[in-house]
Structures are given as C-alpha cells and as structure tokens.
Design a protein around this motif. Structure first.
Motif, PDB file in Angstrom:
ATOM      1  N   PRO A 135       0.800  -1.275  -0.263  1.00  0.00           N
ATOM      2  CA  PRO A 135      -0.125   0.143   0.026  1.00  0.00           C
ATOM      3  C   PRO A 135       1.010   1.329  -0.067  1.00  0.00           C
ATOM      4  O   PRO A 135       1.923   1.198   0.083  1.00  0.00           O
ATOM      5  CB  PRO A 135      -0.856  -0.251   1.304  1.00  0.00           C
ATOM      6  CG  PRO A 135       0.174  -0.660   2.070  1.00  0.00           C
ATOM      7  CD  PRO A 135       1.054  -1.528   1.335  1.00  0.00           C
ATOM      8  N   TRP A 136       0.123   2.391  -0.034  1.00  0.00           N
ATOM      9  CA  TRP A 136       1.042   3.621  -0.045  1.00  0.00           C
ATOM     10  C   TRP A 136       1.130   4.352   1.203  1.00  0.00           C
ATOM     11  O   TRP A 136       1.966   5.002   1.482  1.00  0.00           O
ATOM     12  CB  TRP A 136       0.070   4.814  -0.861  1.00  0.00           C
ATOM     13  CG  TRP A 136      -1.395   4.728  -0.449  1.00  0.00           C
ATOM     14  CD1 TRP A 136      -2.411   4.288  -0.921  1.00  0.00           C
ATOM     15  CD2 TRP A 136      -1.819   6.053   0.623  1.00  0.00           C
ATOM     16  NE1 TRP A 136      -3.403   4.802  -0.213  1.00  0.00           N
ATOM     17  CE2 TRP A 136      -3.345   5.731   0.719  1.00  0.00           C
ATOM     18  CE3 TRP A 136      -1.202   6.556   1.373  1.00  0.00           C
ATOM     19  CZ2 TRP A 136      -3.855   6.313   1.529  1.00  0.00           C
ATOM     20  CZ3 TRP A 136      -2.071   7.387   2.410  1.00  0.00           C
ATOM     21  CH2 TRP A 136      -3.196   7.174   2.444  1.00  0.00           C
ATOM     22  N   ASN A 137       0.496   3.878   2.292  1.00  0.00           N
ATOM     23  CA  ASN A 137       0.451   4.733   3.678  1.00  0.00           C
ATOM     24  C   ASN A 137       1.877   4.226   4.386  1.00  0.00           C
ATOM     25  O   ASN A 137       2.345   5.350   5.113  1.00  0.00           O
ATOM     26  CB  ASN A 137      -0.862   4.490   4.633  1.00  0.00           C
ATOM     27  CG  ASN A 137      -0.744   2.937   4.839  1.00  0.00           C
ATOM     28  OD1 ASN A 137      -0.384   1.951   4.123  1.00  0.00           O
ATOM     29  ND2 ASN A 137      -1.188   2.684   6.132  1.00  0.00           N
ATOM     30  N   GLN A 140      -2.583   8.369   8.682  1.00  0.00           N
ATOM     31  CA  GLN A 140      -2.737   7.347   7.473  1.00  0.00           C
ATOM     32  C   GLN A 140      -2.187   6.162   7.840  1.00  0.00           C
ATOM     33  O   GLN A 140      -1.131   5.744   7.479  1.00  0.00           O
ATOM     34  CB  GLN A 140      -2.257   8.035   6.320  1.00  0.00           C
ATOM     35  CG  GLN A 140      -2.654   9.407   5.783  1.00  0.00           C
ATOM     36  CD  GLN A 140      -1.868  10.050   4.758  1.00  0.00           C
ATOM     37  OE1 GLN A 140      -2.020  10.402   3.789  1.00  0.00           O
ATOM     38  NE2 GLN A 140      -0.736  10.697   5.340  1.00  0.00           N
ATOM     39  N   THR A 141      -2.938   5.392   8.933  1.00  0.00           N
ATOM     40  CA  THR A 141      -2.051   4.293   9.586  1.00  0.00           C
ATOM     41  C   THR A 141      -3.422   3.104   9.643  1.00  0.00           C
ATOM     42  O   THR A 141      -4.446   3.816  10.321  1.00  0.00           O
ATOM     43  CB  THR A 141      -1.619   4.329  10.917  1.00  0.00           C
ATOM     44  OG1 THR A 141      -0.570   5.547  10.794  1.00  0.00           O
ATOM     45  CG2 THR A 141      -1.169   3.168  11.314  1.00  0.00           C
ATOM     46  N   CYS A 142      -3.337   2.232   9.363  1.00  0.00           N
ATOM     47  CA  CYS A 142      -4.533   1.122   9.292  1.00  0.00           C
ATOM     48  C   CYS A 142      -4.822   0.581  10.710  1.00  0.00           C
ATOM     49  O   CYS A 142      -6.017   0.554  10.841  1.00  0.00           O
ATOM     50  CB  CYS A 142      -4.045  -0.018   8.216  1.00  0.00           C
ATOM     51  SG  CYS A 142      -2.722  -1.008   9.027  1.00  0.00           S
ATOM     52  N   ILE A 143      -3.919   0.767  11.492  1.00  0.00           N
ATOM     53  CA  ILE A 143      -4.178   0.579  12.902  1.00  0.00           C
ATOM     54  C   ILE A 143      -4.434   1.571  13.826  1.00  0.00           C
ATOM     55  O   ILE A 143      -4.290   1.723  15.078  1.00  0.00           O
ATOM     56  CB  ILE A 143      -3.490  -0.677  13.511  1.00  0.00           C
ATOM     57  CG1 ILE A 143      -1.718  -0.064  13.435  1.00  0.00           C
ATOM     58  CG2 ILE A 143      -3.548  -1.911  13.148  1.00  0.00           C
ATOM     59  CD1 ILE A 143      -0.896  -0.744  14.230  1.00  0.00           C
ATOM     60  N   ALA A 144      -4.407   2.895  13.377  1.00  0.00           N
ATOM     61  CA  ALA A 144      -4.673   4.100  13.989  1.00  0.00           C
ATOM     62  C   ALA A 144      -6.011   4.205  14.752  1.00  0.00           C
ATOM     63  O   ALA A 144      -6.929   3.545  14.312  1.00  0.00           O
ATOM     64  CB  ALA A 144      -4.581   5.401  13.095  1.00  0.00           C
ATOM     65  N   PRO A 145      -6.165   4.636  15.980  1.00  0.00           N
ATOM     66  CA  PRO A 145      -7.538   4.741  16.444  1.00  0.00           C
ATOM     67  C   PRO A 145      -8.279   5.668  15.621  1.00  0.00           C
ATOM     68  O   PRO A 145      -8.082   6.782  15.370  1.00  0.00           O
ATOM     69  CB  PRO A 145      -7.310   5.586  17.960  1.00  0.00           C
ATOM     70  CG  PRO A 145      -5.943   5.476  18.058  1.00  0.00           C
ATOM     71  CD  PRO A 145      -5.064   5.182  16.829  1.00  0.00           C
ATOM     72  N   ASP A 146      -9.459   4.957  15.244  1.00  0.00           N
ATOM     73  CA  ASP A 146     -10.486   5.582  14.246  1.00  0.00           C
ATOM     74  C   ASP A 146     -11.217   6.669  14.971  1.00  0.00           C
ATOM     75  O   ASP A 146     -11.539   7.834  14.378  1.00  0.00           O
ATOM     76  CB  ASP A 146     -11.200   4.849  13.532  1.00  0.00           C
ATOM     77  CG  ASP A 146     -12.171   5.251  12.695  1.00  0.00           C
ATOM     78  OD1 ASP A 146     -11.546   5.403  11.373  1.00  0.00           O
ATOM     79  OD2 ASP A 146     -13.466   5.728  12.788  1.00  0.00           O
ATOM     80  N   GLU A 177     -17.591   5.617   7.233  1.00  0.00           N
ATOM     81  CA  GLU A 177     -16.330   5.447   6.403  1.00  0.00           C
ATOM     82  C   GLU A 177     -14.985   5.522   7.197  1.00  0.00           C
ATOM     83  O   GLU A 177     -14.789   6.219   8.171  1.00  0.00           O
ATOM     84  CB  GLU A 177     -16.169   6.638   5.417  1.00  0.00           C
ATOM     85  CG  GLU A 177     -15.129   6.467   4.444  1.00  0.00           C
ATOM     86  CD  GLU A 177     -14.966   7.725   3.493  1.00  0.00           C
ATOM     87  OE1 GLU A 177     -14.133   8.187   2.978  1.00  0.00           O
ATOM     88  OE2 GLU A 177     -16.215   8.054   2.854  1.00  0.00           O
ATOM     89  N   GLU A 178     -14.049   4.715   6.922  1.00  0.00           N
ATOM     90  CA  GLU A 178     -12.832   4.609   7.550  1.00  0.00           C
ATOM     91  C   GLU A 178     -12.207   6.192   7.314  1.00  0.00           C
ATOM     92  O   GLU A 178     -11.766   6.355   6.078  1.00  0.00           O
ATOM     93  CB  GLU A 178     -11.797   3.516   7.149  1.00  0.00           C
ATOM     94  CG  GLU A 178     -10.591   3.474   7.845  1.00  0.00           C
ATOM     95  CD  GLU A 178      -9.641   2.608   7.256  1.00  0.00           C
ATOM     96  OE1 GLU A 178      -8.557   2.014   7.908  1.00  0.00           O
ATOM     97  OE2 GLU A 178     -10.134   1.774   6.368  1.00  0.00           O
ATOM     98  N   ILE A 179     -11.630   6.618   8.416  1.00  0.00           N
ATOM     99  CA  ILE A 179     -11.229   8.124   8.141  1.00  0.00           C
ATOM    100  C   ILE A 179      -9.863   8.022   7.529  1.00  0.00           C
ATOM    101  O   ILE A 179      -9.548   8.823   6.666  1.00  0.00           O
ATOM    102  CB  ILE A 179     -11.038   8.779   9.620  1.00  0.00           C
ATOM    103  CG1 ILE A 179     -12.353   8.791  10.287  1.00  0.00           C
ATOM    104  CG2 ILE A 179     -10.776  10.084   9.616  1.00  0.00           C
ATOM    105  CD1 ILE A 179     -12.571   9.393  11.704  1.00  0.00           C
ATOM    106  N   PHE A 180      -8.969   7.703   7.990  1.00  0.00           N
ATOM    107  CA  PHE A 180      -7.570   7.241   7.426  1.00  0.00           C
ATOM    108  C   PHE A 180      -6.934   8.682   7.355  1.00  0.00           C
ATOM    109  O   PHE A 180      -6.272   8.837   6.241  1.00  0.00           O
ATOM    110  CB  PHE A 180      -7.588   6.412   6.153  1.00  0.00           C
ATOM    111  CG  PHE A 180      -6.476   5.493   5.884  1.00  0.00           C
ATOM    112  CD1 PHE A 180      -6.496   4.414   6.771  1.00  0.00           C
ATOM    113  CD2 PHE A 180      -5.432   5.877   4.991  1.00  0.00           C
ATOM    114  CE1 PHE A 180      -5.285   3.522   6.810  1.00  0.00           C
ATOM    115  CE2 PHE A 180      -4.371   5.018   4.941  1.00  0.00           C
ATOM    116  CZ  PHE A 180      -4.372   4.004   5.917  1.00  0.00           C
ATOM    117  N   GLY A 181      -6.794   9.478   8.359  1.00  0.00           N
ATOM    118  CA  GLY A 181      -6.398  10.874   8.231  1.00  0.00           C
ATOM    119  C   GLY A 181      -6.521  11.283   9.781  1.00  0.00           C
ATOM    120  O   GLY A 181      -6.794  10.725  10.877  1.00  0.00           O
ATOM    121  N   PRO A 182      -5.850  12.731   9.976  1.00  0.00           N
ATOM    122  CA  PRO A 182      -5.544  13.224  11.220  1.00  0.00           C
ATOM    123  C   PRO A 182      -6.976  13.949  11.643  1.00  0.00           C
ATOM    124  O   PRO A 182      -7.017  14.907  12.368  1.00  0.00           O
ATOM    125  CB  PRO A 182      -4.517  14.117  11.115  1.00  0.00           C
ATOM    126  CG  PRO A 182      -4.985  14.649   9.577  1.00  0.00           C
ATOM    127  CD  PRO A 182      -5.337  13.666   8.865  1.00  0.00           C
TER     128      PRO A 182
END
Length: 466
Positions: free
Chosen positions: A117-119, A246-252, A340-345
């Motif tokens: 992936p890109w992240n 941009q982390t797949c295991i970040a707290p969403d 939606e998965e946020i995948f951002g700050p």
C-alpha cells in the motif's frame, strides 16, 4: 503489451526456478539473502529518508521509527530464529496410527506476489518480503504508484540486492496490479483496503492461490472512567496523528466515558501541542496527506459532519496536502465520518454512559483490525476483550501490537485474512507438509476381504477409537 510480456517473463523465470529453490535455497542461503537486504537498506538509508520526505513530508526520526526499523527488526528476528522455524517437527502417533512415524516439514509455497500500500510504502513492501525469503520463496513486489519516490528507491534496493529470478519489482498503477493477478501465483500477500482486498481474493480464487490479506476498518478506542487520562491522551494522539493519521491500525474514533469527557479532550489537545506545537504546519515532525485527492476526501468528511451538526473543537484548518490534527464531537450515525474509515488526522470523540451500549455498537459493525482500551481496572478491559472480536487488542497503548515480532498481526473477516510478522509471517509463506511413514502399522489387518475375524477386529477398534 510490453508490460504484459515483462510480467509473463518475470513470472516464468521465477516459476522455472521453484523446484531448484526448494532443494538448494536452504538455511544459509536464506540468511544470506536477508543479510544482503539488511546491508542494502542500511547503505541506502539516506535515500529512503529523502524519498519518504518527498512523498509524505515525513521527518527522518519518523521514517526510521515507522518505516526502516520495523523491517530491520523483522530481518534480525528471522535470522535469529530461522533454523528453528525450518526444522521438521515430530508428531506423536495416535492409537489409530500406532506403528507409524509422523513429521511436519515446512516448505516454500513457491512464487509469491506482494502488493504493497501507499501509507507505509517501504515498511509494508519489504516486511512481507522478509517473510517470503525466510520461507524460501521467490517474490514479485508491486509498490504503490501513489508514492513514486519511495517506489523508485524500493526498486533500486531490490535490483541491487537480488537477481530477478529470486526477487523482482513491477511498477505501475492498478491496471498493472490487475495484470499481475492474472498469473497463477502460489501465494498473494496484499495490504490495503477491504474493497480492494475483495478484488484480490476474487482474482486469487481463479487459480486457487492462497492469500494473506491485511486490510483495515474503523478501529475503535474506549476510554474508561478509571483511565489514566494523560497517558491515554498521549498514546491516542501518537497512534492517531503519526503519519498524519494514515495508519491502518490508528484509533479511528474514541468512546470516552462521560464523567471524564472534558478532562480527556483537554488532555488530547495538550498531547497534540506537546508533539507538534501550536501550529503543526510549522512542525518538521508532522507528515502530510499523500495527495490532494485524499486531502479532499477528508475535508469532505469534515464538511458533511459539520453540516449535520458535528462540532470541530480543535484544528480543522489546512490547505493542499496539509490538514491540521483535528478533534470532532457530536458525531451521529447519519454522518459519513461515522461510516467511512477516516484514514487521516481527524479524531471523533464520542461520550458514553454505559459500556454495554459501546460494545453493542462495536459488534454491529465489521470486525476491526485493532481495538484499544484505556482503563486501570483489568476487569473492564477483559469485559471488552471477551465480548468483542477484532484482529488485535491494545490495552493502555496504541499501535505497538504491530511491532511485537512474536505476535501475529492480522485481521478478522473484513479487516483481513491470515497473519504476518515473525514466525507467523514465515507460516503464511510456507506449506506445512505432513509426512507419515509406516514402521509396524497394524492397519493392514483390517484390509478386505472383511471376514468374520476382520469384522471383529473393526468392532474392537471402534470401541477404543470411536
């Protein structure tokens, strides 16, 4: 046609050498390949840092911590334990198999495809490659086209380190990835979104290729009434805002008990300021969104939420690929940011009164890749763990479960299939071949013709075995 011919040529060369690798690519050869990879990474460290700075605006310490160090640790752990992982395991006989000897031999799956992936483009391309090589496979690596500078360095590192019949790189967009998936790879290791994971799995099914899918989802976080709020805020701020979220295991999103809601929100704001200063734009330690398209998507989520009644209580500003660390409150199920998965700050904070309602809400959604719990009372954490399903759990920390080489890393259903890292990565790229050898088995006494004597023996056997 040139791309198609190149892919077919690479695959054919690796497939042609698979039988020989199974015999000759032993312990020392695998360790040598891993050592060579480590040396190249260390020699090209400045180039890796520069590439990720260009693609993401990442700082050097963050690149070392989140991109380079995990790969080097994976190599070190594999080299230290590979002899034991490769060893055949004896298996004790049962009553039915008395008189035989049984063993399990790990063998390479063969020719493997790694789609990164890109992240975390460096870490998530070369980490699985370490496991593939440790298990004795060849591999084709497809880096993400969305991080071109890092993809270029990955290609250079692999070309410098390995012959193409062992490891090759194929560059390109999603059409190239789809073309790669047309080949009958023995194993496919994909890291990315659940939506693309379904496409990969469908393509793999055409050849019955085995897969490891590391996906994502909305990883929830729960802050209990007895949590150490400063500690929770620091861990959550780190897990959420490293790599600009941009982390797949970040707290969403965070469920915080209403009795500590205000104090916790203040602690998170303080933690963000401690990490990135009053204006994260001026911080050399705060990354950027990968491109304008994803930045626009995040602003659309914020606009939709605010338009439906949410409140931005911190941050929210930015232009281009910069988006400030942002806290949002008053989230409702009607908002896109809740689905939606946020995948951002962007971190939604949601107050709760009853833990049961939080657990019910988590269980009503697809199973997440990670779930985080902050609470001093172990019984509180155990209730959440036992009543929910997720790929992994962090208690009083975030994201660190990814870095533990002795823990499997993977999801459940929508968040992934299979696991990687350490021995579990070695297993993912291996076939455990069972071997059963006759010594003095008495089973031939039960072969046809089924005489009265044989029938009597079968009935006796049934009493003992059934």
């Amino acid at each position: 046609m040139a791309e198609r011919d190149e892919i077919e040529s690479i695959f054919s060369r690796q497939r042609a050498g698979a039988a020989e690798r199974r015999q000759r690519f032993g312990l020392e050869e695998r360790k040598g390949a891993l050592a060579h990879l480590r040396q190249t990474i260390e020699r090209r460290e400045r180039d890796i840092v520069a590439a990720l700075r260009k693609d993401f605006g990442k700082s050097e310490p963050e690149v070392i911590l989140t991109e380079i160090l995990p790969v080097l640790q994976e190599i070190r752990h594999a080299m230290r334990h590979l002899k034991g992982w490769m060893r055949e395991r004896r298996v004790a006989p049962t009553l039915a198999t008395f008189g035989t000897s049984a063993r399990i031999r790990p063998e390479p799956r063969g020719v493997c495809l790694i789609i990164a992936p890109w992240n975390y483009p460096f870490n998530l391309a070369l980490g699985p490659l370490v496991s593939a090589l440790a298990a004795g496979n060849s591999a084709v690596v497809k880096p993400s086209e969305m991080t071109p500078a890092t993809a270029k360095v990955i290609a250079e590192i692999i070309t410098e380190t390995f012959p193409p019949e062992l490891v090759a790189v194929v560059q390109g967009d999603k059409e190239v990835a789809q073309r790669l998936l047309e080949e009958p790879f023995d194993h496919i290791f994909f890291t990315g979104s659940p939506q693309v994971g379904k496409i990969v799995m469908a393509a793999a099914a055409k050849h019955l290729s085995s897969v490891t899918l590391e996906l994502g989802g909305k990883s929830p976080t729960i802050v209990g009434p007895g949590a150490d709020l400063e500690k929770a805020a620091r861990w959550i701020a780190f897990g959420k805002f490293v790599n600009a979220g941009q982390t797949c295991i970040a707290p969403d999103h965070v469920f915080v008990h209403r009795s500590v809601e205000a104090e916790f929100a203040a602690a998170v704001r303080a933690a963000i300021g401690r990490s990135y200063g009053e204006d994260a734009r001026a911080s050399g330690d705060y990354a950027r969104i990968v491109n304008e398209q994803h930045a626009t998507r995040l602003r659309r989520l914020l606009d939709d939420a605010v338009g439906k009644g949410a409140r931005i209580t911190f941050g929210g500003g930015g232009e281009g690929t910069y988006l400030a660390p942002t806290l949002v409150e008053a989230i409702t199920p009607q908002m896109e940011i809740d689905e939606e998965e946020i995948f951002g700050p962007v971190l939604p904070l949601m107050a709760y009164d009853d833990l049961g309602s939080v657990i019910e809400r988590i269980n009503s959604r697809p199973k997440p890749l990670a779930l985080y719990i902050f609470e001093k009372d172990p019984a509180f954490a155990e209730e959440v763990i036992s009543r929910t399903s997720s790929g992994g759990v962090g208690v009083n920390l975030t994201t660190m479960q990814y870095t533990h080489p002795r823990l499997p890393f993977g999801g459940v259903n929508n968040s992934g299939i299979g696991a990687g890292h350490g021995y579990f990565g070695f297993q993912a790229f291996s076939h455990e071949k069972p071997i059963l050898t006759d010594r003095r088995s008495m089973v031939p006494m039960l072969f046809p013709p089924y005489t009265t004597r044989v029938e009597r023996l079968i009935r006796i056997g049934r009493r003992f075995l059934g």
